[in-house]
Design a protein around this motif. Sequence first.
Motif, short mmCIF file in Angstrom:
data_model
loop_
_atom_site.label_atom_id
_atom_site.label_comp_id
_atom_site.label_asym_id
_atom_site.label_seq_id
_atom_site.Cartn_x
_atom_site.Cartn_y
_atom_site.Cartn_z
N GLY A 114 247.00 124.17 86.05
CA GLY A 114 246.63 123.42 87.25
C GLY A 114 245.48 122.46 87.06
N HIS A 115 244.66 122.65 86.02
CA HIS A 115 243.54 121.75 85.81
C HIS A 115 243.99 120.35 85.38
CE1 HIS A 115 244.32 124.03 82.13
NE2 HIS A 115 243.91 122.98 81.45
N ALA A 116 245.28 120.19 85.07
CA ALA A 116 245.83 118.86 84.77
C ALA A 116 246.29 118.17 86.05
CB ALA A 116 246.97 118.97 83.77
N GLY A 117 245.86 118.69 87.20
CA GLY A 117 246.24 118.13 88.49
C GLY A 117 246.07 116.62 88.61
N PRO A 118 244.97 116.02 88.09
CA PRO A 118 244.82 114.57 88.23
C PRO A 118 245.99 113.76 87.68
CG PRO A 118 242.73 115.54 87.61
CD PRO A 118 243.74 116.65 87.57
N ALA A 119 246.61 114.23 86.60
CA ALA A 119 247.77 113.52 86.06
C ALA A 119 248.98 113.66 86.97
CB ALA A 119 248.10 114.04 84.66
N LEU A 120 249.17 114.86 87.53
CA LEU A 120 250.26 115.06 88.48
C LEU A 120 250.05 114.21 89.73
CD1 LEU A 120 252.81 116.47 89.53
CD2 LEU A 120 251.35 118.37 90.28
N TYR A 121 248.82 114.16 90.22
CA TYR A 121 248.54 113.38 91.42
C TYR A 121 248.82 111.89 91.19
CZ TYR A 121 245.94 117.58 92.86
OH TYR A 121 245.58 118.86 93.20
N SER A 122 248.45 111.40 90.02
CA SER A 122 248.72 109.99 89.71
C SER A 122 250.22 109.73 89.67
CB SER A 122 248.07 109.62 88.36
OG SER A 122 246.67 109.69 88.45
N THR A 123 250.96 110.70 89.15
CA THR A 123 252.42 110.58 89.11
C THR A 123 252.99 110.54 90.53
OG1 THR A 123 252.40 111.84 87.04
CG2 THR A 123 254.53 111.59 88.17
N LEU A 124 252.53 111.45 91.37
CA LEU A 124 253.03 111.50 92.75
C LEU A 124 252.66 110.23 93.52
CD1 LEU A 124 252.22 115.24 93.59
CD2 LEU A 124 254.47 114.25 93.10
N TYR A 125 251.47 109.71 93.28
CA TYR A 125 251.07 108.44 93.89
C TYR A 125 252.04 107.33 93.50
CZ TYR A 125 248.82 103.87 93.59
OH TYR A 125 248.58 102.51 93.62
N LEU A 126 252.36 107.25 92.23
CA LEU A 126 253.25 106.19 91.74
C LEU A 126 254.69 106.37 92.24
CD1 LEU A 126 251.85 105.97 88.11
CD2 LEU A 126 251.72 104.17 89.85
N LYS A 127 255.05 107.60 92.61
CA LYS A 127 256.38 107.87 93.16
C LYS A 127 256.42 107.73 94.68
CE LYS A 127 259.53 108.91 91.22
NZ LYS A 127 260.61 108.12 90.58
N GLY A 128 255.29 107.33 95.29
CA GLY A 128 255.29 107.01 96.71
C GLY A 128 254.96 108.16 97.64
#
Length: 285
Positions: free
Chosen positions: A72-86
């Motif tokens: 879960g500490h890699a959350g920032p990368a997941l969040y950036s992905t979700l942002y780019l997916k709208g």
Amino acid sequence: MALSPKEVHELKSFATEIRLNTLETLNHLGFGHYGGSLSVVEILAVLYGKVMDMTPELFKEKDRDYFVLSKGHAGPALYSTLYLKGFFDKDFLHSLNTNGTRLPSHPDRNLTPGVDMTTGSLGQGISVATGIAYGQIINDSPHFTYTIVGDGELNEGQCWEAIQFAAHHKLRNLIVFVDDNKKQLDGTTEEVCNPGDFVEKFKAFGFEALRVNGSDIKEIYDTIIELQSSTSNQPKCIVLDTVKGQGVPELETMTANHHLRPSDEQRAMLEKAVFNLRKQLEDMV
């Protein structure tokens, strides 16, 4: 089906966008898990850009692919992905780990759009992913459950209980990705608790397991498709050979890059890295 050269280029561009936004977000916050966020960028690009191609509309469906970021500490990368997916806008993204945020440092399914499972206590994410995959088997779903675990996270005994459960119940629809970036909070994985060969270990537990270059978009995608097409009832594991801080040379060579509170010198370096990634993205258009 193999990726076309155009699709490979698009996924590489997507990965660069994820990396850029992850770095910008962490720089905006001023601290965070830089190393382990950047090492999962390529796998996130492949999963969200092609394999699942998740959208906010599809996320509302019950019968679909699921993704759990166990590390879960890699959350920032997941969040950036979700942002780019709208799933949300840039202001939401840049609220990372601030007071009152819906974007905590580790994913929370009750706060953040697009998150399937709350994670952060290492070992729990893969356990829940195994449960999701088991439910899909019970419901005869054609979909897959994907989860990313850290190499350091696999020090946790709970992970291996879940892995044993998955093999026993023949969860052919579970694909576990091991982010083998070879470092954890207190040093290298070899120094802290030598994990041995992850591929052989997962095979011994009853998985189909392969190792790939964790920065190679095409190799990652081809291996996922190969394992999805397998006629075996075994669960699957793909060990991603990665580097902590992947894609940012200055971070890759830093000894302690798990979590950073950058000095002024390091902040200047990270801002330059953002500039370089923006230029790289422009050149890819």
